[in-house]
Write a protein that holds these residues in place. Structure first.
Motif, PDB file in Angstrom:
ATOM      1  N   HIS A 142      53.139 -48.291   3.886  1.00 26.97           N
ATOM      2  CA  HIS A 142      53.787 -47.320   4.772  1.00 26.97           C
ATOM      3  C   HIS A 142      53.600 -45.941   4.163  1.00 26.97           C
ATOM      4  O   HIS A 142      53.884 -45.742   2.977  1.00 26.97           O
ATOM      5  CB  HIS A 142      55.277 -47.625   4.947  1.00 26.97           C
ATOM      6  CG  HIS A 142      56.048 -46.461   5.500  1.00 26.97           C
ATOM      7  ND1 HIS A 142      55.691 -45.829   6.661  1.00 26.97           N
ATOM      8  CD2 HIS A 142      57.128 -45.777   5.032  1.00 26.97           C
ATOM      9  CE1 HIS A 142      56.520 -44.819   6.896  1.00 26.97           C
ATOM     10  NE2 HIS A 142      57.400 -44.757   5.913  1.00 26.97           N
ATOM     11  N   GLN A 144      53.312 -41.357   5.225  1.00 28.82           N
ATOM     12  CA  GLN A 144      53.764 -40.341   6.174  1.00 28.82           C
ATOM     13  C   GLN A 144      52.774 -39.182   6.252  1.00 28.82           C
ATOM     14  O   GLN A 144      53.100 -38.045   5.886  1.00 28.82           O
ATOM     15  CB  GLN A 144      55.179 -39.886   5.783  1.00 28.82           C
ATOM     16  CG  GLN A 144      56.131 -41.068   5.741  1.00 28.82           C
ATOM     17  CD  GLN A 144      57.600 -40.748   5.536  1.00 28.82           C
ATOM     18  OE1 GLN A 144      58.429 -41.643   5.601  1.00 28.82           O
ATOM     19  NE2 GLN A 144      57.930 -39.493   5.281  1.00 28.82           N
ATOM     20  N   HIS A 214      57.704 -40.371  12.440  1.00 27.72           N
ATOM     21  CA  HIS A 214      58.020 -40.860  11.100  1.00 27.72           C
ATOM     22  C   HIS A 214      56.762 -41.008  10.231  1.00 27.72           C
ATOM     23  O   HIS A 214      56.664 -40.368   9.192  1.00 27.72           O
ATOM     24  CB  HIS A 214      58.774 -42.197  11.223  1.00 27.72           C
ATOM     25  CG  HIS A 214      59.224 -42.766   9.910  1.00 27.72           C
ATOM     26  ND1 HIS A 214      60.209 -43.716   9.812  1.00 27.72           N
ATOM     27  CD2 HIS A 214      58.806 -42.558   8.638  1.00 27.72           C
ATOM     28  CE1 HIS A 214      60.400 -44.040   8.534  1.00 27.72           C
ATOM     29  NE2 HIS A 214      59.548 -43.354   7.809  1.00 27.72           N
TER      30      HIS A 214
HETATM   31 ZN   LIG Z   1      59.143 -43.525   5.768  1.00 30.83          ZN
END
Ligand SMILES: [Zn+2]
Length: 273
Positions: A142, A144, A214
Motif C-alpha cells: 500500500h 500513497q 487515499h
Molecule cells: Zn494509507
C-alpha cells in the motif's frame, strides 16, 4: 510462484527495504504512510532475526494458509528507513495449524507496537490470491503516490474506463505492464472491512487498485520489487496525465489504434482500448 532455491530471510528483508526506499524516492510514501507485506509458503526459520515470540489472533481465519509465513511492516514505521535496520520495522508472523492465529516473531530492536493497521486488507488479498492461484509467494504494497491520489479526487477519473483510457495512453510500456488496467475503489475508511472487501474484489481483476482520495494497493506473485514497479508505472502514467492537465491538455497521447497495435505486436490481451 517462485522455484527453489528460494530467497533467504535476509534476501527478503533486503528486497522489502529496497522497495520501501524506492517508494519514498518516488514520493509514494510521505512520513509513515504506506506499508508492505509478503507471504511465503516454504519453510523458514524466523528466530535468527526475530527472537521475540508472541501469540496473536489474525484479522480473519485463513485455514488454507496454515504454516505460511508473513513479513509485515509495523504500524507507524517509515518505509524509507526499512533498509537501515529492517528488523526494527518488520514483524514475521507464522500462521498456526487452525489458521485463526499464529506466532508473531519480532526483534529486540523493534520500534512498533503492532503491524500495519491495513494488515486486514493485506491478509485478505494474500489469502484470496493464494487460494485462486496456489502461488507459494505473494507480495502486497500500500502506497500513497501523489499524482494518482490527486487524480482520484477529480470526479471524471473515478470512472474506471475514463481513468484507464486517459492514464494508459502516455507510454507504450504501460499497457504491457498493466494489461488489466488500474482498478478503482470509491472512498472507504482506512483499515475498514469495506476497504478490505473492495481490495479483494478489485485485485482479482487488476494488479493495482486506486483507493479514492487515499492511495493505491499493488500485488505481485514474483517479487516485492515487482509490486513496487506497478505502483511506479501507474504513478508515472498519472504524472503524465497531470502534466497534460496543467499544460491545457495539448498532449495527444497514444491513440487507441496505436495501443492496439502495440498489444498485437507484443501479444498483450487487453479489453480497455
Ligand atoms: Zn494509507
Amino acid at each position: 510462484m517462485l522455484r527453489a532455491p528460494y530467497p533467504e530471510l535476509d534476501d527478503l528483508l533486503e528486497m522489502m527495504g529496497e522497495a520501501g526506499r524506492h517508494l519514498a524516492d518516488i514520493e509514494a510514501s510521505e512520513g509513515a504512510a504506506g506499508n508492505i507485506s509478503i507471504c511465503l509458503r516454504w519453510q523458514m526459520e524466523p528466530r535468527t532475526r526475530f527472537p521475540v515470540m508472541d501469540e496473536i489472533e489474525l484479522p480473519q481465519p485463513v485455514p488454507e494458509l496454515a504454516g505460511a509465513t508473513f513479513l509485515v511492516t509495523g504500524s507507524g514505521r517509515r518505509l524509507r528507513e526499512l533498509p537501515d535496520e529492517p528488523t526494527a520495522s518488520i514483524a514475521c508472523i507464522v500462521v498456526d495449524a487452525s489458521g485463526k492465529g499464529g506466532k508473531s516473531y519480532t526483534s529486540h530492536q523493534r520500534r512498533f507496537e503492532r503491524v500495519t493497521t491495513e494488515f486486514n486488507s493485506h491478509l485478505a488479498v494474500h489469502h484470496d490470491q493464494i487460494c485462486a492461484t496456489n502461488t507459494n509467494f505473494h507480495a502486497v504494497i500500500h502506497a500513497q503516490p501523489v499524482h494518482l491520489t490527486y487524480l482520484s479526487h477529480i470526479p471524471r477519473y473515478q470512472d474506471e474506463q475514463y481513468l484507464n483510457t486517459h492514464l494508459l495512453r502516455w507510454q507504450p510500456e504501460t499497457i504491457v505492464n498493466l494489461p488489466e488496467g488500474i482498478g478503482f475503489i470509491p472512498f472507504r475508511i482506512p483499515s475498514s472491512p469495506e476497504l478490505m472487501a473492495s481490495n479483494v474484489e478489485s485485485l482479482r481483476k487488476h494488479r493495482i487498485v486506486i483507493w479514492a482520495k487515499h492511495g493505491v494497493m499493488a500485488r505481485s506473485d514474483v517479487s516485492v520489487k515487482r509490486a513496487a514497479d506497478r505502483v511506479e508505472y501507474a504513478e508515472t502514467a498519472a504524472k503524465c496525465e497531470y502534466l497534460n492537465l496543467c499544460a491545457g491538455e495539448v498532449g495527444e497521447g497514444l491513440s487507441a489504434a496505436e495501443i492496439r497495435e502495440i498489444c498485437n505486436t507484443f501479444n498483450v490481451q487487453q479489453t480497455i482500448f
